[in-house]
Design a protein around this motif. Structure first.
Motif, PDB file in Angstrom:
ATOM      1  N   PHE A 134      -3.120  30.880 -84.074  1.00  0.00           N
ATOM      2  CA  PHE A 134      -1.690  31.002 -83.796  1.00  0.00           C
ATOM      3  C   PHE A 134      -0.920  29.926 -84.532  1.00  0.00           C
ATOM      4  CE2 PHE A 134      -1.252  34.009 -80.307  1.00  0.00           C
ATOM      5  CZ  PHE A 134      -2.522  34.062 -79.767  1.00  0.00           C
ATOM      6  N   TYR A 194       2.869  28.133 -83.812  1.00  0.00           N
ATOM      7  CA  TYR A 194       4.003  27.997 -82.920  1.00  0.00           C
ATOM      8  C   TYR A 194       5.023  27.072 -83.570  1.00  0.00           C
ATOM      9  CZ  TYR A 194       1.807  30.125 -78.787  1.00  0.00           C
ATOM     10  OH  TYR A 194       1.240  31.001 -77.892  1.00  0.00           O
ATOM     11  N   GLN A 223       8.159  24.383 -82.570  1.00  0.00           N
ATOM     12  CA  GLN A 223       8.688  23.613 -81.460  1.00  0.00           C
ATOM     13  C   GLN A 223       9.821  22.718 -81.939  1.00  0.00           C
ATOM     14  OE1 GLN A 223       5.986  20.840 -79.502  1.00  0.00           O
ATOM     15  NE2 GLN A 223       7.102  21.007 -77.577  1.00  0.00           N
ATOM     16  N   GLU A 259      12.183  20.879 -76.805  1.00  0.00           N
ATOM     17  CA  GLU A 259      12.067  22.252 -76.322  1.00  0.00           C
ATOM     18  C   GLU A 259      10.611  22.679 -76.208  1.00  0.00           C
ATOM     19  OE1 GLU A 259      16.246  23.695 -78.438  1.00  0.00           O
ATOM     20  OE2 GLU A 259      14.439  24.912 -78.619  1.00  0.00           O
ATOM     21  N   ALA A 260      10.390  23.866 -75.660  1.00  0.00           N
ATOM     22  CA  ALA A 260       9.041  24.414 -75.533  1.00  0.00           C
ATOM     23  C   ALA A 260       8.585  25.046 -76.841  1.00  0.00           C
ATOM     24  CB  ALA A 260       9.009  25.465 -74.428  1.00  0.00           C
ATOM     25  N   PRO A 261       7.288  25.100 -77.084  1.00  0.00           N
ATOM     26  CA  PRO A 261       6.776  25.833 -78.246  1.00  0.00           C
ATOM     27  C   PRO A 261       7.097  27.320 -78.110  1.00  0.00           C
ATOM     28  CG  PRO A 261       5.088  24.393 -77.342  1.00  0.00           C
ATOM     29  CD  PRO A 261       6.207  24.431 -76.342  1.00  0.00           C
ATOM     30  N   PHE A 271       6.293  31.234 -80.045  1.00  0.00           N
ATOM     31  CA  PHE A 271       5.334  31.939 -80.893  1.00  0.00           C
ATOM     32  C   PHE A 271       5.933  32.313 -82.242  1.00  0.00           C
ATOM     33  CE2 PHE A 271       2.003  34.850 -81.943  1.00  0.00           C
ATOM     34  CZ  PHE A 271       2.627  35.942 -82.530  1.00  0.00           C
ATOM     35  N   TYR A 318       0.209  35.319 -85.312  1.00  0.00           N
ATOM     36  CA  TYR A 318      -1.177  35.354 -84.852  1.00  0.00           C
ATOM     37  C   TYR A 318      -2.001  36.046 -85.928  1.00  0.00           C
ATOM     38  CZ  TYR A 318      -5.219  36.738 -81.966  1.00  0.00           C
ATOM     39  OH  TYR A 318      -6.490  36.926 -81.455  1.00  0.00           O
ATOM     40  N   LYS A 348       6.335  38.196 -91.769  1.00  0.00           N
ATOM     41  CA  LYS A 348       7.330  38.514 -90.746  1.00  0.00           C
ATOM     42  C   LYS A 348       8.625  37.839 -91.143  1.00  0.00           C
ATOM     43  CE  LYS A 348       5.895  38.208 -86.496  1.00  0.00           C
ATOM     44  NZ  LYS A 348       5.548  37.628 -85.172  1.00  0.00           N
ATOM     45  N   LEU A 380       3.028  24.005 -84.968  1.00  0.00           N
ATOM     46  CA  LEU A 380       1.735  23.770 -84.319  1.00  0.00           C
ATOM     47  C   LEU A 380       0.756  24.867 -84.682  1.00  0.00           C
ATOM     48  CD1 LEU A 380       3.079  23.049 -80.702  1.00  0.00           C
ATOM     49  CD2 LEU A 380       2.935  21.475 -82.621  1.00  0.00           C
ATOM     50  N   SER A 385      -9.164  32.723 -73.168  1.00  0.00           N
ATOM     51  CA  SER A 385      -7.776  32.620 -73.590  1.00  0.00           C
ATOM     52  C   SER A 385      -7.295  31.215 -73.850  1.00  0.00           C
ATOM     53  CB  SER A 385      -6.875  33.259 -72.527  1.00  0.00           C
ATOM     54  OG  SER A 385      -7.190  34.609 -72.356  1.00  0.00           O
ATOM     55  N   THR A 386      -8.180  30.235 -73.837  1.00  0.00           N
ATOM     56  CA  THR A 386      -7.689  28.881 -74.052  1.00  0.00           C
ATOM     57  C   THR A 386      -7.397  28.657 -75.527  1.00  0.00           C
ATOM     58  OG1 THR A 386      -9.909  27.991 -74.298  1.00  0.00           O
ATOM     59  CG2 THR A 386      -8.960  27.967 -72.094  1.00  0.00           C
ATOM     60  N   LEU A 387      -6.355  27.897 -75.797  1.00  0.00           N
ATOM     61  CA  LEU A 387      -5.972  27.508 -77.139  1.00  0.00           C
ATOM     62  C   LEU A 387      -6.238  26.023 -77.335  1.00  0.00           C
ATOM     63  CD1 LEU A 387      -2.491  29.238 -77.612  1.00  0.00           C
ATOM     64  CD2 LEU A 387      -4.699  29.978 -78.486  1.00  0.00           C
ATOM     65  N   PHE A 430      -4.923  23.070 -79.788  1.00  0.00           N
ATOM     66  CA  PHE A 430      -3.814  22.816 -80.706  1.00  0.00           C
ATOM     67  C   PHE A 430      -4.110  21.667 -81.653  1.00  0.00           C
ATOM     68  CE2 PHE A 430      -0.202  25.386 -79.333  1.00  0.00           C
ATOM     69  CZ  PHE A 430      -0.632  25.842 -78.104  1.00  0.00           C
ATOM     70  N   GLY A 431      -3.622  21.802 -82.877  1.00  0.00           N
ATOM     71  CA  GLY A 431      -3.548  20.659 -83.761  1.00  0.00           C
ATOM     72  C   GLY A 431      -2.404  19.758 -83.301  1.00  0.00           C
ATOM     73  N   PHE A 463      -1.792  28.013 -67.654  1.00  0.00           N
ATOM     74  CA  PHE A 463      -2.310  26.790 -68.268  1.00  0.00           C
ATOM     75  C   PHE A 463      -1.345  25.635 -68.036  1.00  0.00           C
ATOM     76  CE2 PHE A 463      -5.188  29.347 -70.845  1.00  0.00           C
ATOM     77  CZ  PHE A 463      -4.498  30.548 -70.937  1.00  0.00           C
ATOM     78  N   TYR A 497      -7.699  31.731 -64.696  1.00  0.00           N
ATOM     79  CA  TYR A 497      -7.764  33.108 -65.178  1.00  0.00           C
ATOM     80  C   TYR A 497      -7.389  34.115 -64.086  1.00  0.00           C
ATOM     81  CZ  TYR A 497     -10.136  31.503 -69.420  1.00  0.00           C
ATOM     82  OH  TYR A 497     -10.449  30.886 -70.604  1.00  0.00           O
ATOM     83  N   PHE A 528       3.822  20.787 -70.002  1.00  0.00           N
ATOM     84  CA  PHE A 528       4.185  22.177 -70.229  1.00  0.00           C
ATOM     85  C   PHE A 528       3.224  23.101 -69.491  1.00  0.00           C
ATOM     86  CE2 PHE A 528       7.552  22.027 -73.245  1.00  0.00           C
ATOM     87  CZ  PHE A 528       7.359  20.891 -74.011  1.00  0.00           C
ATOM     88  N   TYR A 575      -3.457  37.023 -76.288  1.00  0.00           N
ATOM     89  CA  TYR A 575      -3.789  35.619 -76.144  1.00  0.00           C
ATOM     90  C   TYR A 575      -2.544  34.757 -76.306  1.00  0.00           C
ATOM     91  CZ  TYR A 575      -8.845  36.452 -76.546  1.00  0.00           C
ATOM     92  OH  TYR A 575     -10.141  36.852 -76.365  1.00  0.00           O
ATOM     93  N   GLN A 591       0.502  32.679 -75.755  1.00  0.00           N
ATOM     94  CA  GLN A 591       0.936  31.978 -74.559  1.00  0.00           C
ATOM     95  C   GLN A 591       2.440  31.773 -74.587  1.00  0.00           C
ATOM     96  OE1 GLN A 591      -1.432  28.460 -73.762  1.00  0.00           O
ATOM     97  NE2 GLN A 591      -3.350  29.567 -73.996  1.00  0.00           N
ATOM     98  N   GLY A 599       6.744  27.356 -70.541  1.00  0.00           N
ATOM     99  CA  GLY A 599       7.894  26.950 -69.761  1.00  0.00           C
ATOM    100  C   GLY A 599       8.660  25.860 -70.484  1.00  0.00           C
TER     101      GLY A 599
END
Lengths: 111, 114
Positions: free
Chosen positions: A33, A35, A37, A41-43, A45, A48, A57, A87, A97-99, A101-102, B33, B50, B90, B101, B103, B106
């Motif tokens: 992914f 992202y 940021q 603020e929040a990251p 998307f 992918y 895109k 990111l 589903s865990t990511l 991150f760099g 998460f 999960y 977050f 996947y 995410q 917030g």
């Protein structure tokens, strides 16, 4: 274990093209992914990639090479609002589903 | 519109106090998460879930706990706040398969421990 590397900072000029690289080493790989940021603020998307190749895109494109553990985010026709942190994140286990991150690349776009 | 919210947005607390940060999502996502974000470290995973009654430790779970009693909420508790836990926190959620996947994050909670 997992290791994700991306440059800490980059600068570019409004209207230009910039490429942000990301290399990763993971014990198993599922997808990658990007992202965006903005400060405070929040990251959010951007893209992918799960298969090799380029995903386009609008002004943003993302490329993946699974064999090389390499991805890049290409931003065209840069605008001031593109100044943000970018990111790179990988999912490392199919079905989970865990990511991971760099540390992010801070891009500063100047007039 | 579906969303993910966090409260409070800003919190100042003293060393040793217990603190709970709330996270609520209306996406009906199974996966939730918690991350912390610090300069020089990027986003690091604290805990994740999960589904209801499921919780798992992430990379930096020491000093934190979570519980999942329903789909919408995953509160994060700092058992005894320490200055090293000053950070931006977050919460995120995802549906959990393929493209899902992705995410959704917030707005974040800025926590200061004095």
């Amino acid at each position: 274990g997992q290791n994700i590397d991306q440059p800490t900072e980059m600068t570019a000029t409004e209207g230009a093209i910039v490429q942000i690289n990301c290399t990763y080493q993971t014990s198993g790989f599922n997808g990658l992914f990007w992202y965006q940021q903005h400060a405070g603020e929040a990251p959010t998307f951007l893209s992918y990639n799960v298969l090799d190749g380029l995903e386009e895109k609008g002004r943003f494109s993302s490329f993946l090479s699974r064999s090389k553990g390499y991805s890049y985010l290409l931003l065209k026709e840069l605008q001031m609002k593109d100044s943000a942190s970018y990111l790179c994140a990988v999912t490392s286990q199919v079905g989970y589903s865990t990511l991971t991150f760099g540390k992010g690349t801070m891009l500063l776009v100047s007039p | 519109d579906a969303e993910i919210t966090q409260s409070p947005r800003h919190k100042i607390t003293e060393t040793g106090r217990q603190v709970t940060l709330a996270c609520h999502q209306t996406w009906n996502h199974n996966n939730m998460f918690w991350y912390r974000q610090d300069l020089g470290h990027g986003l690091r995973l604290i805990h994740y879930s999960y589904g209801v009654q499921d919780t798992n430790k992430g990379e930096v779970s020491d000093g934190y706990s979570v519980s999942r009693s329903n789909t919408e909420d995953l509160p994060l508790t700092l058992e005894s706040a320490a200055s090293s836990q000053t950070s931006v926190y977050f919460c995120a959620s995802s549906a959990g398969q393929g493209r899902s996947y992705e995410q959704y994050f917030g707005p974040g909670t800025r926590l200061t421990v004095t």
